[in-house]
Enzyme design. Sequence first.
Site, short mmCIF file in Angstrom:
data_model
loop_
_atom_site.label_atom_id
_atom_site.label_comp_id
_atom_site.label_asym_id
_atom_site.label_seq_id
_atom_site.Cartn_x
_atom_site.Cartn_y
_atom_site.Cartn_z
N GLY A 153 44.72 -8.45 -1.31
CA GLY A 153 46.13 -8.58 -0.95
C GLY A 153 46.94 -7.45 -1.56
O GLY A 153 46.42 -6.39 -1.90
N ARG A 187 53.93 -4.13 3.54
CA ARG A 187 52.72 -3.56 4.12
C ARG A 187 52.82 -2.05 4.35
O ARG A 187 52.20 -1.51 5.27
CB ARG A 187 52.34 -4.26 5.42
CG ARG A 187 52.42 -5.77 5.35
CD ARG A 187 51.35 -6.42 6.18
NE ARG A 187 50.14 -6.58 5.42
CZ ARG A 187 48.96 -6.82 5.97
NH1 ARG A 187 48.82 -6.88 7.28
NH2 ARG A 187 47.90 -6.98 5.24
N GLY A 226 47.65 -13.33 6.97
CA GLY A 226 46.55 -12.99 6.06
C GLY A 226 46.43 -11.49 5.88
O GLY A 226 46.86 -10.70 6.72
N CYS A 227 45.89 -11.10 4.76
CA CYS A 227 45.62 -9.68 4.60
C CYS A 227 44.29 -9.52 3.88
O CYS A 227 43.85 -10.41 3.17
CB CYS A 227 46.73 -8.97 3.86
SG CYS A 227 47.24 -9.81 2.38
N VAL A 228 43.67 -8.35 4.11
CA VAL A 228 42.30 -8.14 3.63
C VAL A 228 42.27 -8.01 2.12
O VAL A 228 43.08 -7.34 1.56
CB VAL A 228 41.71 -6.86 4.25
CG1 VAL A 228 40.22 -6.85 3.98
CG2 VAL A 228 42.00 -6.80 5.72
#
Lengths: 408, 105
Positions: free
Chosen positions: A158, A351, B103-105
């Site tokens: 994450g 992100r 979700g994220c990796v």
Amino acid sequence: MADGQTNGKTPKLDKLDKGPWPSFVKEIKRAAEKNPMSKDLLGQLELSYEDKIGHWKHGGIVGVLGYGGGVIGRYSDVPEKFPNVAHFHTIRVNMPAGWFYTSDALRTLCDIWEKHGSGLTNMHGSTGDIVFLGTRTEQLEPIFSELTKEGFDLGGSGSDVRTPSACVGPARCEWACYDTLKLCYDLTMEYQDELHRPAFPYKFKFKCSGCPNDCVASVARSDMSIIGTWKDDIQVDQAAVKEYEDKGLNIQRDVCGNCPSKCMDWDGKTLEIDNRLCVRCMHCINAMPKALRPGKERGACLLLGSKAPIVEGAQLSSVLVPFMKMEPPYQELKDLCEKIWDLWCEEGKARERVGEFIQRVGLGNFLEAIEVEPSPYMIAHPRDNPYIFYEDYFEEGDEEDEDEDGDE
Amino acid sequence: MAQIELAGKMFDIDEDGFIQDASDWDENVGAAIAPTEGVTEMTEEHWKVVNYIRDYYLEFGVAPMVRKLCKSTGFDMKKIYELFPSGPAKGACKIAGLPKPTGCV
Ligand code: HEM
Ligand code: HEM
Ligand code: SF4
Ligand code: SF4
């Protein structure tokens, strides 16, 4: 049977098992003999090949108490067909720096994993971690407590500091220009909070390579690439150079001829290197390891910003600090990282990797905010690029520039 | 889809236990989710975090970034994990009735 509509037959996967190359299918099949999760994994993969679509759902939020990272949730979208992979979470386990294990440690890891998961591992993932592939939510706490009891810890996942990784460095390699293992361990311990408790706009990776051969590919795979280099001249043993020639190496063609900055010359007796122009590519040293070695004044070059193509395209790191000594407690490096984090956390979008952030705000603004002086080393072709504007040229009573060696 | 009863109402939940329909949430529901995330008692400090997340979500349609959460509540990360041992994304957001963060990796 648990293996759903494929009836235990996997004709498409079987094709991958043929031919000269090793295949993950072979490994999973072997695991499937003992473990029903692996068996259903094969079944679901066969179905994916059949349907030409992945059968994993996107994302999942699972973890262990106290940590916000380290476990990557994964669920099947056909759990009724493959109940044993209904949950298939991945666990990242922080690897030792340089990946040195005793065989005892490896057995311990495998025992824990066979007891609580699919038994499938990936040694190692591209983050460098030990990757445990496939377990259920209720197994996470037991695995975590057994791992920590044995002295292991989870890695990052994450939007956090990812598990720092390092080449084997001075443990096995004469070219290491700093102690990569020590730095890797130090950063891991210093940034435990940042590693386990995601609070960044996105991930941040450290990779430590001891020399520009860059065996951990830090220039392509880490936001902060710490690559060993030297300031002074390449050390040359002329007699040993001659020996290479005597044994048939064409030095002028294969060593000098492939030097990217064409700064070497061999007249049959003496190898001359114009070190001012050397770009520290390692080619000549790799070609004649007995005769040449990195200089004595050693440290690392810091490069910033690489990433794989996820949200935006791929990017390599570029030079931020041409040379920094790498000695404990690494305060200069840490201060710089913390300044970068402060800025990126404040101004970065969700992100957005730090490399993308720099592209968005501009290198000039970024450098000003983190208080780093721009320098020609930050440009790929400093002598060719006419688009850099130096205010200095326009100020009265120009000061002498302290450092114009064009050295590294 | 699995269902669960929380504070007398039925909710659809996903695999990770996030409720699917955020509009049906109220504080009783939040308090009923809390024990599943290792929170034994919802104190005033817990509510400060949960309400902040909830209000932010209702206004902007996404969960606040962690740093913003810390700044706005005055709690540092250590404190947030003391309050919510499974962390802000898994613990606090779930209790606040938000849909699962992507979700994220
Ligand atoms: C379209 C589907 C997928 C895409 C585009 C995708 C993409 C990615 C990317 C970009 C990474 C990061 C690689 C890096 O470290 O540079 C990654 C890592 C990873 N992915 Fe996927 N992925 C997909 C599906 C899956 C599935 C189905 C699984 C498991 C069932 C999976 C498991 C993982 C794991 C475990 C890692 C981390 C590996 C490591 O730590 O090195 N991914 N994925
Ligand atoms: C669709 C129209 C145009 C395109 C796609 C185009 C594209 C380009 C490109 C790719 C360069 C090279 C830039 C570089 O090397 O960094 C360039 C340079 C240049 N263009 Fe254009 N151009 C266009 C129209 C024009 C027009 C209308 C003018 C003049 C009225 C012009 C004047 C110049 C000049 C003077 C340069 C050299 C700039 C320098 O090297 O400093 N261009 N152009
Ligand atoms: S990066 Fe350099 S120092 Fe590290 S293992 Fe590779 S060659 Fe040796
Ligand atoms: S290290 Fe590379 S650039 Fe430097 S002298 Fe050797 S070959 Fe040339």
